[in-house]
Motif scaffolding. Structure first.
Motif, PDB file in Angstrom:
ATOM      1  N   ALA A 147     -54.465 -92.447 -34.048  1.00  0.00           N
ATOM      2  CA  ALA A 147     -54.060 -92.401 -32.645  1.00  0.00           C
ATOM      3  C   ALA A 147     -53.509 -93.744 -32.168  1.00  0.00           C
ATOM      4  N   ASP A 148     -54.008 -94.847 -32.736  1.00  0.00           N
ATOM      5  CA  ASP A 148     -53.535 -96.177 -32.322  1.00  0.00           C
ATOM      6  C   ASP A 148     -52.316 -96.643 -33.115  1.00  0.00           C
ATOM      7  N   GLY A 149     -51.792 -95.795 -34.022  1.00  0.00           N
ATOM      8  CA  GLY A 149     -50.608 -96.135 -34.808  1.00  0.00           C
ATOM      9  C   GLY A 149     -50.900 -96.742 -36.164  1.00  0.00           C
ATOM     10  N   THR A 150     -52.165 -96.996 -36.475  1.00  0.00           N
ATOM     11  CA  THR A 150     -52.543 -97.514 -37.785  1.00  0.00           C
ATOM     12  C   THR A 150     -52.228 -96.476 -38.857  1.00  0.00           C
ATOM     13  N   VAL A 151     -51.647 -96.932 -39.968  1.00  0.00           N
ATOM     14  CA  VAL A 151     -51.284 -96.025 -41.050  1.00  0.00           C
ATOM     15  C   VAL A 151     -52.290 -96.158 -42.185  1.00  0.00           C
ATOM     16  N   VAL A 152     -52.802 -95.025 -42.652  1.00  0.00           N
ATOM     17  CA  VAL A 152     -53.733 -94.964 -43.783  1.00  0.00           C
ATOM     18  C   VAL A 152     -53.022 -94.203 -44.894  1.00  0.00           C
ATOM     19  N   ARG A 153     -52.905 -94.835 -46.066  1.00  0.00           N
ATOM     20  CA  ARG A 153     -52.257 -94.199 -47.226  1.00  0.00           C
ATOM     21  C   ARG A 153     -53.319 -94.002 -48.303  1.00  0.00           C
ATOM     22  N   ILE A 154     -53.393 -92.791 -48.844  1.00  0.00           N
ATOM     23  CA  ILE A 154     -54.389 -92.508 -49.877  1.00  0.00           C
ATOM     24  C   ILE A 154     -53.780 -91.669 -50.993  1.00  0.00           C
ATOM     25  N   GLY A 155     -54.478 -91.626 -52.118  1.00  0.00           N
ATOM     26  CA  GLY A 155     -54.107 -90.748 -53.216  1.00  0.00           C
ATOM     27  C   GLY A 155     -52.780 -91.089 -53.871  1.00  0.00           C
ATOM     28  N   GLY A 156     -52.394 -92.356 -53.834  1.00  0.00           N
ATOM     29  CA  GLY A 156     -51.150 -92.739 -54.473  1.00  0.00           C
ATOM     30  C   GLY A 156     -49.935 -92.727 -53.566  1.00  0.00           C
ATOM     31  N   TRP A 157     -50.144 -92.509 -52.255  1.00  0.00           N
ATOM     32  CA  TRP A 157     -48.998 -92.603 -51.337  1.00  0.00           C
ATOM     33  C   TRP A 157     -48.449 -94.017 -51.469  1.00  0.00           C
ATOM     34  N   PRO A 158     -47.132 -94.155 -51.603  1.00  0.00           N
ATOM     35  CA  PRO A 158     -46.577 -95.503 -51.826  1.00  0.00           C
ATOM     36  C   PRO A 158     -46.791 -96.435 -50.633  1.00  0.00           C
ATOM     37  N   ALA A 159     -47.058 -97.708 -50.944  1.00  0.00           N
ATOM     38  CA  ALA A 159     -47.242 -98.709 -49.896  1.00  0.00           C
ATOM     39  C   ALA A 159     -45.929 -98.907 -49.148  1.00  0.00           C
ATOM     40  N   ASP A 160     -46.038 -99.298 -47.906  1.00  0.00           N
ATOM     41  CA  ASP A 160     -44.854 -99.574 -47.076  1.00  0.00           C
ATOM     42  C   ASP A 160     -44.106-100.769 -47.654  1.00  0.00           C
ATOM     43  N   ASP A 161     -42.821-100.578 -47.918  1.00  0.00           N
ATOM     44  CA  ASP A 161     -42.018-101.660 -48.466  1.00  0.00           C
ATOM     45  C   ASP A 161     -41.443-102.540 -47.372  1.00  0.00           C
TER      46      ASP A 161
END
Length: 162
Positions: A147-161
């Motif tokens: 809700a605050d815009g924080t991004v959570v990546r899991i399970g091999g989702w590629p990191a933000d370049d």
């Protein structure tokens, strides 16, 4: 509460359309229907590149998927209204028949079918804080925007370049 299978039908339509294009024309296909992306047939060079972003001011990511895989996003940011002074959205928690708590703005999942990806994204929105553990256990690549815009990546989702 009435059971609404519209989102599932849209995901199934994306799966069927991609498969039908490939079967009829013998080419690779990517079909995108309002946040549901299905692929079939031969990959383009480098795979299918999919941009993931809900609203214009939201964080954006890119993910590469191979043919036969799908990406779906569920969002609490569209299809919104105000009721009795409270912001509401269209994803309901079946326990209460009310909009799910707004823990996540959007949830995106990569899965072997669009129906599976769509089902997982909607379930994640409904599960709120329990979504990350559910998605980790599934082994699927997923991206959740809080809700605050924080991004959570899991399970091999590629990191933000960036």
């Amino acid at each position: 509460v009435t059971l609404d299978l519209g989102a599932t039908a849209k995901a199934a339509a994306a799966d069927m359309a991609a498969a039908s294009i490939t079967a009829r024309l013998g080419i690779g296909a990517l079909v995108s229907l309002g946040g549901d992306v299905a692929t079939a047939g031969p990959d383009p060079s480098g795979g299918w590149q999919v941009r993931v972003q809900d609203l214009d001011d939201d964080p954006a990511d890119h993910v590469r998927i191979t043919s036969g895989w799908s990406v779906a996003t569920s969002s609490t940011q569209k299809r919104r209204w105000e009721q009795d002074g409270h912001a509401r959205h269209h994803i309901l928690d079946p326990r209460w028949g009310l909009p799910a708590e707004p823990v996540w703005r959007t949830v995106t999942v990569v899965a072997p079918s669009c129906v599976t990806a769509n089902t997982m994204t909607t379930a994640a929105v409904v599960r709120g804080q329990g979504a990350t553990e559910m998605l980790r256990r599934s082994g699927r690549a997923a991206r959740l925007v809080a809700a605050d815009g924080t991004v959570v990546r899991i399970g091999g989702w590629p990191a933000d370049d960036g």
